[in-house]
Write a protein that holds these residues in place. Structure first.
Motif, PDB file in Angstrom:
ATOM      1  N   LEU A 147      93.484   6.300  79.505  1.00 23.19           N
ATOM      2  CA  LEU A 147      92.586   5.573  78.884  1.00 23.19           C
ATOM      3  C   LEU A 147      93.306   4.159  78.151  1.00 23.19           C
ATOM      4  CD1 LEU A 147      89.844   8.727  78.123  1.00 23.19           C
ATOM      5  CD2 LEU A 147      90.337   6.561  80.169  1.00 23.19           C
ATOM      6  N   GLY A 148      94.714   5.207  77.367  1.00 21.92           N
ATOM      7  CA  GLY A 148      94.334   4.391  76.009  1.00 21.92           C
ATOM      8  C   GLY A 148      95.651   2.721  77.116  1.00 21.92           C
ATOM      9  N   MET A 149      96.567   3.791  78.149  1.00 22.76           N
ATOM     10  CA  MET A 149      97.518   3.277  78.901  1.00 22.76           C
ATOM     11  C   MET A 149      97.448   2.001  79.426  1.00 22.76           C
ATOM     12  SD  MET A 149     100.840   2.870  76.691  1.00 22.76           S
ATOM     13  CE  MET A 149     101.824   4.238  76.064  1.00 22.76           C
ATOM     14  N   THR A 150      95.989   2.556  81.020  1.00 20.68           N
ATOM     15  CA  THR A 150      94.998   1.473  81.361  1.00 20.68           C
ATOM     16  C   THR A 150      94.866   0.155  80.743  1.00 20.68           C
ATOM     17  OG1 THR A 150      94.404   2.967  82.827  1.00 20.68           O
ATOM     18  CG2 THR A 150      92.714   1.282  82.795  1.00 20.68           C
ATOM     19  N   PHE A 151      94.501   0.801  79.608  1.00 18.41           N
ATOM     20  CA  PHE A 151      93.779  -1.106  78.679  1.00 18.41           C
ATOM     21  C   PHE A 151      95.612  -2.016  78.302  1.00 18.41           C
ATOM     22  CE2 PHE A 151      90.326   1.664  79.477  1.00 18.41           C
ATOM     23  CZ  PHE A 151      89.528   0.612  80.813  1.00 18.41           C
TER      24      PHE A 151
END
Length: 427
Positions: free
Chosen positions: A335-339
Motif C-alpha cells: 500500500l505504501g510503496m505503490t504510491f
C-alpha cells in the motif's frame, strides 16, 4: 523526491510493468470480497476451501503479481543494466495471470481436477519465465550486488514454492507423494513466506526505503547477514521437516529468521535517522509501519510452536498467523510503496517528452491524498478488527473487519486507476 524518482523513471518500459499493477489492484479487491464472503470460515479449521481461495488470491494475485511487476521495474536500477527480455515479462504475466484465477476458483469450489491442475501448470510456467528473465538480466549486466542476489534467490524460492504447490494439487487425485497434501502444507507455506516474500521484501525494501527517504545510509554487510540468516533458517527448516525432528527444534530456524527481521528493523531505523528529507509522507509512514508489523506474525509463530509443545495446534493462532502475514506487513508495504513507485512510472510515461515545455504536475499529484488517507485508515482499522475477530472466534467482528478491508481495497484500486488514466496537463 525527484532524485529518488529519477532512478525508477529511467528503467523498464511502463508497458511491461503497468499490467502487473492493474492486475494486483483488481486481485486485492477480489481477495477482500472473498474474505468478506468467507469470514465465517475463519472460526473453524484453517484447511478449508474458502480460506485456501482467499490465501492464494492474496499470495499470488495480490502480493506476487505486484512484486513481479515492481521487480521488473527495479531490477535495472539495482544492476545498472537492462531487463533481459520484455517479451519474457509479457509471457510471465500472461501465464501467471491466467493460472491464478483458475487456481483460486478451484480452491473455492474445491475441484482439484482440471481447473486446479491447469492453473498450477500455468503459474509454474509464468514463474519459471520470470526467474529466467531475472537471472539473464543479472548475468548480462555483470553488475550484480546484494539486492540483485536477494531478488534472484527469492525467485528461486518462489519457483520451489509453486512447484511444491503444483505437486500438492496433483497429489489430491494422483497420490504421487508419500503423505496427503495437508501434511506438506506447512512446508509449502513457509518456503513461500520466508523464501519468496520475506527475501524479496528485504532485498527491495532495503534499497527503496533509503532511496525514498533520501538517506545516506548503506550497509551491505548487514544485508548479507540477513540473507544468510533467512536462507540458513529455510534450509534447516527443510531438513527438520523432511527427516522429521521434534517440534521444539523448529525454534532454531524461527530464531534465525527473527534475527534477520531484527537486523532489517535496525537497517530501516538507521536509514530513517540519516535521512536528508526530514518530513516523511504518508506513503513512507505506512511502508515503515509494515516493517514494525513484521513482528506480529513472528510472535504468533513462536506462540504456535510453544502451544504445539504443550497441548497441540491452535487453529485460531494458525489463522491469525497467516492473516497477519498476507493482510499485515505484506499488504501494508505494498500500500505504501505503490504510491511511491507507480506515480513516477506513469509520470515518466506521460511527461518525459514534455519536460521543459512548461509546468508539469508533481508525481504525487497524480493520485488523491484523500483516497489514500481513507485507504490507510480503513486498512489499519480492518486489519486490527479482523485479527481480533479471529482470536476471539467472533464472526461479527471478522465481518466488520472484512468490510473495512474491502473499503480499503476499493479505495486503493480507485487511486491506482486514477494514476493509470492520468492525462497530460502542461501549463
Amino acid at each position: 523526491m525527484m532524485l529518488a524518482g529519477s532512478d525508477i523513471a529511467k528503467t523498464t518500459t511502463h508497458k511491461v510493468v503497468l499490467p502487473f499493477y492493474i492486475y494486483a489492484a483488481l486481485a486485492f479487491v477480489v481477495s477482500a470480497v472473498l474474505l468478506l464472503a468467507s469470514s465465517h470460515a475463519f472460526s473453524g479449521h484453517y484447511f478449508q476451501p474458502k480460506i485456501l481461495a482467499v490465501t492464494h488470491a492474496m499470495a499470488l494475485g495480490w502480493g506476487t503479481m505486484i512484486i513481479l511487476g515492481a521487480s521488473h521495474q527495479l531490477l535495472p536500477v539495482l544492476t545498472g543494466g537492462k531487463l533481459y527480455s520484455p517479451s519474457l515479462a509479457y509471457l510471465s504475466f500472461i501465464f501467471s495471470g491466467t493460472g491464478i484465477p483458475l487456481l483460486v476458483w478451484a480452491f473455492y469450489i474445491f475441484d482439484m481436477h482440471w481447473p486446479a491442475q491447469y492453473g498450477a501448470v500455468l503459474v509454474n510456467t509464468g514463474v519459471l519465465l520470470y526467474l529466467i528473465n531475472v537471472g539473464a538480466s543479472i548475468d548480462q549486466s555483470r553488475h550484480g550486488n546484494v539486492h540483485a542476489t536477494f531478488i534472484f534467490t527469492a525467485g528461486v524460492w518462489l519457483f520451489i514454492t509453486t512447484a511444491v504447490g503444483g505437486f500438492l494439487v496433483f497429489n489430491f487425485t494422483a497420490h504421487i507423494l508419500p503423505e496427503n497434501s495437508l501434511h506438506y502444507l506447512s512446508l509449502h507455506a513457509h518456503i513461500g513466506i520466508a523464501g519468496w516474500f520475506l527475501l524479496l521484501v528485504i532485498g527491495v525494501g532495503s534499497r527503496l526505503i533509503p532511496m525514498f527517504l533520501i538517506s545516506k545510509f548503506n550497509h551491505p554487510g548487514m544485508l548479507w547477514w540477513m540473507y544468510f540468516l533467512i536462507n540458513g533458517g529455510l534450509v534447516i527448516f527443510l531438513i527438520l521437516f523432511l527427516l522429521p525432528f521434534p517440534s521444539f527444534t523448529y525454534l532454531f530456524p524461527a530464531a534465525l529468521v527473527a534475527a534477520a527481521l531484527v537486523l532489517f528493523g535496525a537497517y530501516c531505523r538507521h536509514a530513517y535517522r540519516q535521512r536528508i528529507r526530514k518530513q516523511v509522507d504518508g506513503q513512507m509512514k505506512i511502508s515503515l509501519l509494515s516493517v514494525l508489523m513484521m513482528i506480529v506474525p513472528m510472535v504468533f509463530l513462536f506462540t504456535i510452536i510453544a502451544v504445539l509443545l504443550l497441548s497441540g495446534a491452535s487453529t485460531s493462532l494458525v489463522l491469525a498467523y497467516g492473516f497477519t502475514i498476507f493482510f499485515g506487513w505484506l499488504t501494508a508495504l505494498i500500500l505504501g510503496m505503490t504510491f511511491k513507485t507507480l506515480p513516477f512510472i506513469v509520470w515518466n510515461k506521460t511527461y518525459h517528452a514534455k519536460a521543459g515545455l512548461g509546468k508539469t504536475p508533481h508525481p504525487k499529484d497524480l493520485f488523491s491524498s484523500r483516497m489514500f488517507n481513507g485507504m490507510a485508515f480503513s486498512y489499519l482499522a480492518g486489519f486490527v478488527c479482523f485479527a481480533v475477530g479471529i482470536l476471539a472466534g467472533n464472526t461479527l467482528i471478522t465481518q466488520a473487519g472484512a468490510v473495512l478491508l474491502l473499503c480499503s481495497a476499493v479505495l486503493y484500486s480507485g487511486n491506482v486507476f486514477k494514476i493509470f488514466f492520468h492525462k497530460a496537463t502542461v501549463k
